[in-house]
Scaffold this motif. Structure first.
Motif, PDB file in Angstrom:
ATOM      1  N   VAL A 240      29.144 -14.868  24.651  1.00 22.36           N
ATOM      2  CA  VAL A 240      30.522 -15.348  24.444  1.00 22.36           C
ATOM      3  C   VAL A 240      30.609 -15.792  23.157  1.00 22.36           C
ATOM      4  O   VAL A 240      31.804 -15.765  22.207  1.00 22.36           O
ATOM      5  CB  VAL A 240      30.636 -16.606  25.483  1.00 22.36           C
ATOM      6  CG1 VAL A 240      31.790 -17.328  25.038  1.00 22.36           C
ATOM      7  CG2 VAL A 240      30.676 -16.059  26.807  1.00 22.36           C
ATOM      8  N   GLU A 241      29.613 -16.428  22.244  1.00 25.93           N
ATOM      9  CA  GLU A 241      29.935 -16.790  20.937  1.00 25.93           C
ATOM     10  C   GLU A 241      30.200 -15.413  20.062  1.00 25.93           C
ATOM     11  O   GLU A 241      30.676 -15.579  19.138  1.00 25.93           O
ATOM     12  CB  GLU A 241      28.876 -17.472  20.544  1.00 25.93           C
ATOM     13  CG  GLU A 241      28.607 -18.899  21.243  1.00 25.93           C
ATOM     14  CD  GLU A 241      27.509 -19.730  20.596  1.00 25.93           C
ATOM     15  OE1 GLU A 241      27.374 -20.970  20.825  1.00 25.93           O
ATOM     16  OE2 GLU A 241      26.220 -18.971  20.101  1.00 25.93           O
ATOM     17  N   SER A 242      29.497 -14.325  20.540  1.00 21.95           N
ATOM     18  CA  SER A 242      29.630 -13.002  19.658  1.00 21.95           C
ATOM     19  C   SER A 242      31.128 -12.416  19.816  1.00 21.95           C
ATOM     20  O   SER A 242      31.583 -11.824  18.903  1.00 21.95           O
ATOM     21  CB  SER A 242      28.643 -12.076  19.837  1.00 21.95           C
ATOM     22  OG  SER A 242      27.536 -12.514  19.354  1.00 21.95           O
ATOM     23  N   ALA A 243      31.534 -12.619  20.970  1.00 21.91           N
ATOM     24  CA  ALA A 243      32.857 -12.268  21.504  1.00 21.91           C
ATOM     25  C   ALA A 243      34.135 -12.874  20.839  1.00 21.91           C
ATOM     26  O   ALA A 243      35.109 -12.378  20.667  1.00 21.91           O
ATOM     27  CB  ALA A 243      32.833 -12.026  22.879  1.00 21.91           C
ATOM     28  N   LEU A 244      33.909 -14.051  20.758  1.00 23.25           N
ATOM     29  CA  LEU A 244      35.062 -15.201  20.622  1.00 23.25           C
ATOM     30  C   LEU A 244      35.611 -14.685  19.105  1.00 23.25           C
ATOM     31  O   LEU A 244      37.027 -14.725  19.362  1.00 23.25           O
ATOM     32  CB  LEU A 244      34.389 -16.383  20.196  1.00 23.25           C
ATOM     33  CG  LEU A 244      34.475 -17.386  21.913  1.00 23.25           C
ATOM     34  CD1 LEU A 244      33.921 -18.582  21.566  1.00 23.25           C
ATOM     35  CD2 LEU A 244      36.098 -17.538  22.058  1.00 23.25           C
ATOM     36  N   PRO A 245      35.027 -14.543  18.060  1.00 25.13           N
ATOM     37  CA  PRO A 245      35.716 -14.246  16.579  1.00 25.13           C
ATOM     38  C   PRO A 245      36.850 -13.415  16.720  1.00 25.13           C
ATOM     39  O   PRO A 245      37.785 -13.528  16.118  1.00 25.13           O
ATOM     40  CB  PRO A 245      34.402 -14.233  15.716  1.00 25.13           C
ATOM     41  CG  PRO A 245      33.620 -14.961  16.404  1.00 25.13           C
ATOM     42  CD  PRO A 245      33.687 -14.519  17.631  1.00 25.13           C
ATOM     43  N   ASN A 246      36.523 -12.024  17.473  1.00 24.63           N
ATOM     44  CA  ASN A 246      37.646 -10.874  17.174  1.00 24.63           C
ATOM     45  C   ASN A 246      38.192 -10.802  18.553  1.00 24.63           C
ATOM     46  O   ASN A 246      38.905  -9.746  18.741  1.00 24.63           O
ATOM     47  CB  ASN A 246      36.675  -9.755  16.585  1.00 24.63           C
ATOM     48  CG  ASN A 246      36.214 -10.067  15.223  1.00 24.63           C
ATOM     49  OD1 ASN A 246      37.016 -10.399  14.434  1.00 24.63           O
ATOM     50  ND2 ASN A 246      35.121  -9.679  15.114  1.00 24.63           N
ATOM     51  N   GLY A 247      38.122 -11.722  19.646  1.00 30.83           N
ATOM     52  CA  GLY A 247      38.775 -11.718  20.683  1.00 30.83           C
ATOM     53  C   GLY A 247      38.356 -10.498  21.499  1.00 30.83           C
ATOM     54  O   GLY A 247      39.142  -9.924  22.382  1.00 30.83           O
ATOM     55  N   LEU A 248      36.944 -10.238  21.560  1.00 33.94           N
ATOM     56  CA  LEU A 248      36.509  -9.082  22.136  1.00 33.94           C
ATOM     57  C   LEU A 248      35.918  -9.525  23.326  1.00 33.94           C
ATOM     58  O   LEU A 248      35.657 -10.538  23.722  1.00 33.94           O
ATOM     59  CB  LEU A 248      35.718  -8.221  21.255  1.00 33.94           C
ATOM     60  CG  LEU A 248      36.011  -7.543  19.957  1.00 33.94           C
ATOM     61  CD1 LEU A 248      35.057  -7.011  19.261  1.00 33.94           C
ATOM     62  CD2 LEU A 248      37.200  -6.605  20.461  1.00 33.94           C
ATOM     63  N   GLY A 249      35.388  -8.630  24.459  1.00 36.11           N
ATOM     64  CA  GLY A 249      34.787  -8.692  25.588  1.00 36.11           C
ATOM     65  C   GLY A 249      33.442  -8.096  25.650  1.00 36.11           C
ATOM     66  O   GLY A 249      32.929  -7.463  24.551  1.00 36.11           O
ATOM     67  N   PHE A 250      32.931  -8.048  26.875  1.00 36.00           N
ATOM     68  CA  PHE A 250      31.644  -7.435  26.825  1.00 36.00           C
ATOM     69  C   PHE A 250      31.589  -6.857  28.456  1.00 36.00           C
ATOM     70  O   PHE A 250      31.946  -7.593  29.347  1.00 36.00           O
ATOM     71  CB  PHE A 250      30.328  -8.170  26.580  1.00 36.00           C
ATOM     72  CG  PHE A 250      30.340  -9.437  27.078  1.00 36.00           C
ATOM     73  CD1 PHE A 250      29.992  -9.626  28.376  1.00 36.00           C
ATOM     74  CD2 PHE A 250      30.724 -10.608  26.349  1.00 36.00           C
ATOM     75  CE1 PHE A 250      29.601 -10.932  28.763  1.00 36.00           C
ATOM     76  CE2 PHE A 250      30.418 -11.834  27.037  1.00 36.00           C
ATOM     77  CZ  PHE A 250      30.041 -11.963  28.269  1.00 36.00           C
ATOM     78  N   ASP A 251      30.807  -5.646  28.659  1.00 37.61           N
ATOM     79  CA  ASP A 251      30.398  -5.111  29.920  1.00 37.61           C
ATOM     80  C   ASP A 251      28.916  -5.086  30.030  1.00 37.61           C
ATOM     81  O   ASP A 251      28.456  -3.999  29.362  1.00 37.61           O
ATOM     82  CB  ASP A 251      31.205  -3.984  30.119  1.00 37.61           C
ATOM     83  CG  ASP A 251      31.092  -3.527  31.709  1.00 37.61           C
ATOM     84  OD1 ASP A 251      30.165  -3.808  32.541  1.00 37.61           O
ATOM     85  OD2 ASP A 251      31.845  -2.361  32.124  1.00 37.61           O
TER      86      ASP A 251
END
Length: 334
Positions: A240-251
């Motif tokens: 989540v911390e890696s996804a937050l800055p650029n508004g990205l998600g993960f699968d």
């Protein structure tokens, strides 16, 4: 330098000097608006930088003073490594209760042993520090033992700076390090299950060291887009911390060989999440295959901000960001 300028007879205003000094520091700080596991400060006029971090998880030290303090040193080194630096030295601030209480003195002795063990492994001498005893009250007893580690690293080439944020959709997400069926002393266990009496989390100092050497090579050879260590909160919080800055998600897909809560929220040490551009995947796998460090493909970065685990939705990053940005306001009230 600042003191010399302030004392110079031609300088009329100490305030002016202070402003110029602050400006110099601001320009040289490379991670002001870039998410990174450690602060990176460029040495002005060179292509080198210093890398700085402060670490300690008092839950781990309370559970096992020797192991917990060794983890504090290892995590500090991990943060320096993930930012693109080389750990070189530490200082410390050792906070404990009344040393005349046998249990407190035992904690202190264990912390010193653990710090020494880890500093020898990572070749980071203790350059200074301080000890603060009697941190306790009559009613509540002593504070959790908190041997805070401040670590200094160096970066010989500022082009090696690495940040923790996912950069673009379709990048591959890898976990470097071993997944362990362990939730001991995790934030999940303490906050969700309200259990504070637990062993320290899994920690293998040799595997930790080897993992960090591999991450350094990946950064040096420009094989990864981001690096972020798995620490407080576990793998899910790291993602989540890696996804937050650029508004990205993960699968991603979980490891079916261990409990799902341990996979997502366990705090076993020696792990780093990296993202890899598809064009670099082959090079990445070749380098990892030549090492003895365990690694696994978790999944991919996604562009809609959805957080998906084992094909199940875990919310959207924008909802998480809303909570993250306003949590202090909510706690403090209007």
């Amino acid at each position: 330098m600042a003191e010399h300028l302030i004392s110079h007879p031609n300088i009329a205003s100490k305030r002016w000097v202070s402003d110029q000094y602050d400006s110099m520091v601001g320009v040289s700080t490379m991670t002001t608006n870039r998410p990174s596991d450690a602060a990176v400060v460029n040495v002005i006029g060179t292509d080198k930088a210093i890398v700085i971090t402060v670490d300690c998880n008092s839950r781990y030290v309370y559970a096992d003073p020797q192991k917990g303090t060794a983890i504090a040193v290892a995590e500090a080194a991990r943060n320096i490594t993930c930012a693109g630096g080389e750990p070189v030295a530490i200082t410390n601030c050792l906070n404990f209760g009344n040393p005349y209480v046998p249990e407190v003195y035992w904690q202190f002795v264990g912390a010193i042993k653990g710090m020494g063990e880890a500093c020898r492994k990572f070749e980071t001498p203790v350059t200074g520090g301080n000890v603060s005893f009697y941190n306790q009250s009559t009613d509540d007893g002593p504070v959790f033992p908190t041997p805070t580690i401040g670590m200094l690293g160096v970066m010989d080439d500022i082009s090696n700076i690495m940040t923790s944020d996912f950069k673009q959709p379709d990048d591959l997400i890898y976990l470097i390090g071993e997944s362990v069926n362990d939730i001991a002393s995790s934030q999940y266990l303490a906050s969700y299950h309200k259990i504070l009496a637990a062993p320290a989390p899994h920690f293998d100092i040799d595997k930790e060291y080897d993992m960090q050497q591999v991450v350094k090579e990946l950064i040096k050879h420009k094989m990864i887009q981001s690096a972020h260590d798995v620490a407080d909160g576990g793998l899910f919080v790291t993602l989540v911390e890696s996804a937050l800055p650029n508004g990205l998600g993960f699968d991603i897909v979980s490891d079916g060989s261990i409990r799902k809560d341990a996979f997502l929220f366990g705090e076993a040490q020696g792990r780093v999440v990296v993202s890899v551009a598809p064009a670099d995947q082959e090079r990445f796998i070749e380098l990892m295959a030549t090492s003895e460090v365990e690694f696994s493909l978790l999944g991919t970065v996604t562009h809609l901000g959805n957080l998906t685990i084992d094909e199940e939705p875990f919310g959207n990053i924008m909802d998480v960001k809303l909570v993250y940005d306003n949590v202090l306001h909510v706690i403090l009230g209007d």
